[in-house]
Enzyme design. Structure first.
Site, PDB file in Angstrom:
ATOM      1  N   ASP A 176       2.318 -37.295 -19.637  1.00 28.31           N
ATOM      2  CA  ASP A 176       1.781 -38.569 -20.124  1.00 28.31           C
ATOM      3  C   ASP A 176       0.365 -38.808 -19.609  1.00 28.31           C
ATOM      4  O   ASP A 176      -0.525 -39.252 -20.354  1.00 28.31           O
ATOM      5  CB  ASP A 176       2.679 -39.727 -19.692  1.00 28.31           C
ATOM      6  CG  ASP A 176       3.895 -39.911 -20.579  1.00 28.31           C
ATOM      7  OD1 ASP A 176       3.945 -39.319 -21.676  1.00 28.31           O
ATOM      8  OD2 ASP A 176       4.812 -40.653 -20.173  1.00 28.31           O
ATOM      9  N   HIS A 216       1.940 -37.623 -26.241  1.00 32.98           N
ATOM     10  CA  HIS A 216       2.492 -36.280 -26.132  1.00 32.98           C
ATOM     11  C   HIS A 216       1.660 -35.259 -26.905  1.00 32.98           C
ATOM     12  O   HIS A 216       1.389 -34.155 -26.408  1.00 32.98           O
ATOM     13  CB  HIS A 216       3.940 -36.250 -26.620  1.00 32.98           C
ATOM     14  CG  HIS A 216       4.848 -37.120 -25.824  1.00 32.98           C
ATOM     15  ND1 HIS A 216       6.150 -37.398 -26.205  1.00 32.98           N
ATOM     16  CD2 HIS A 216       4.660 -37.786 -24.650  1.00 32.98           C
ATOM     17  CE1 HIS A 216       6.706 -38.200 -25.304  1.00 32.98           C
ATOM     18  NE2 HIS A 216       5.818 -38.444 -24.365  1.00 32.98           N
ATOM     19  N   HIS A 221       7.175 -34.866 -16.730  1.00 31.30           N
ATOM     20  CA  HIS A 221       6.866 -35.642 -17.923  1.00 31.30           C
ATOM     21  C   HIS A 221       5.806 -36.710 -17.627  1.00 31.30           C
ATOM     22  O   HIS A 221       4.959 -36.984 -18.481  1.00 31.30           O
ATOM     23  CB  HIS A 221       8.113 -36.316 -18.508  1.00 31.30           C
ATOM     24  CG  HIS A 221       7.785 -37.027 -19.792  1.00 31.30           C
ATOM     25  ND1 HIS A 221       7.648 -36.368 -20.992  1.00 31.30           N
ATOM     26  CD2 HIS A 221       7.493 -38.332 -20.041  1.00 31.30           C
ATOM     27  CE1 HIS A 221       7.302 -37.227 -21.929  1.00 31.30           C
ATOM     28  NE2 HIS A 221       7.206 -38.429 -21.378  1.00 31.30           N
ATOM     29  N   HIS A 237       1.028 -45.821 -18.542  1.00 33.67           N
ATOM     30  CA  HIS A 237       0.014 -45.885 -19.598  1.00 33.67           C
ATOM     31  C   HIS A 237      -1.033 -46.964 -19.338  1.00 33.67           C
ATOM     32  O   HIS A 237      -2.235 -46.718 -19.470  1.00 33.67           O
ATOM     33  CB  HIS A 237       0.675 -46.116 -20.957  1.00 33.67           C
ATOM     34  CG  HIS A 237       1.588 -45.017 -21.381  1.00 33.67           C
ATOM     35  ND1 HIS A 237       1.197 -43.696 -21.436  1.00 33.67           N
ATOM     36  CD2 HIS A 237       2.896 -45.029 -21.764  1.00 33.67           C
ATOM     37  CE1 HIS A 237       2.209 -42.951 -21.848  1.00 33.67           C
ATOM     38  NE2 HIS A 237       3.244 -43.735 -22.047  1.00 33.67           N
TER      39      HIS A 237
END
Length: 292
Positions: free
Chosen positions: A242, A81, A238, A265
């Site tokens: 990321d 973030h 969001h 991720h």
């Protein structure tokens, strides 16, 4: 956005405090200006000799629940973030001093970090800003996961997600960095998870700092947050946040149009490994004109 010829850092430090979403431990954070060519580095002030870790994808040691970097036995977890805030606001150099191993989750978004950077102000430095320019298409695919980058004279990113949930379903959003809208449209978007999964994490000693103030808690057919959503498509916003943070770990801003589909991720990191290993698909470039 202005495509900057010169590197940028903060005009002055700013500090904040918060709780790690998994550890539940309160930490203090200070983001300080740094000289040209320093890059983004994290410093563990709670450890002997205060070791530093470069925010570079080669230093990523875990992507299972968040993006974690480590060097010489020191780690900093959940950096995505803050890294998104640096990337979205074109900050090249900063020293992030933290007195614990996990970044504070704050409200589950990058808004506090982005607002802190804006309030601290930015300064242009005396060294040229290098870009990683995509020169030919790079793509990785695994089932329905996909990341694709194609050449461009600017940077944009499109994220697509699909969840079997009535408040999400299929969502897509694009951020074109020339529009200068990261602060308002992306940084406030909060992380999200199913309440049943959060309960399970807590059973295993994780998610200790997770509550309705640190993200969106999904039930089977709605959300538990009484204030509702900040955007109708906050979930995909969001995910884009990321991705922006993860891709910034290339260590320099990118010139490309990137599209992701159901990425996370680990898959973002796999894309960076593939991209960096494909030497014929990119070049480093400085720019002749200040604004594109």
């Amino acid at each position: 956005m202005t495509i900057y010829m010169k590197q940028r850092t903060l005009a002055k430090p700013f500090s904040c405090s918060g709780t790690g979403v998994h550890s539940g431990v309160r930490v203090n954070l200070t983001i300080q200006p740094a000289p040209a060519n320093h890059g983004i580095r994290f410093q563990r002030s709670d450890l002997p000799d205060s070791p530093t870790i470069g925010a570079f994808f080669r230093n990523v040691v875990d992507t299972s629940l968040a993006t974690v970097i480590g060097q010489e036995g020191a780690i900093v977890s959940t950096i995505e973030h803050l890294m998104a805030a640096f990337s979205g606001l074109s900050i090249d150099n900063a020293l992030v001093t933290i007195d614990g191993y996990e970044m504070p989750i704050m409200d589950g978004s990058a808004r506090v970090f982005a607002q802190g950077i804006m309030e601290a102000g930015t300064v242009e430095q005396d060294k040229p800003r290098s870009y990683l320019a995509i020169t030919e298409k790079v793509e990785i695919v695994e089932g329905d996961k996909r990341v694709t980058a194609v050449p461009s004279d600017h940077f944009s990113i499109t994220c697509n997600i699909a969840f079997n949930h009535p408040m999400i379903n299929e969502q897509s959003v694009t951020l074109d960095m020339r529009d200068n809208t990261f602060l308002e449209t992306i940084s406030p978007a909060r992380t999200f998870g199913f309440y049943r999964d959060i309960k399970m994490l807590k059973l295993y000693g994780l998610g200790r700092g997770a509550d309705l103030g640190t993200g969106i808690a999904l039930t089977d057919d709605g959300i538990m947050n009484e204030d509702g959503l900040r955007f109708p498509d906050e979930f995909v916003r969001h995910k884009l946040l990321d991705c922006l943070g993860d891709f910034s770990l290339l260590g320099m801003p990118i010139l490309a149009d990137i599209t992701t589909n159901k990425s996370g991720h680990a898959f973002n990191h796999a894309f960076l490994e593939t991209l960096f290993g494909n030497k014929g698909a990119w070049e480093t470039r400085t720019l002749e004109s200040k604004a594109l």
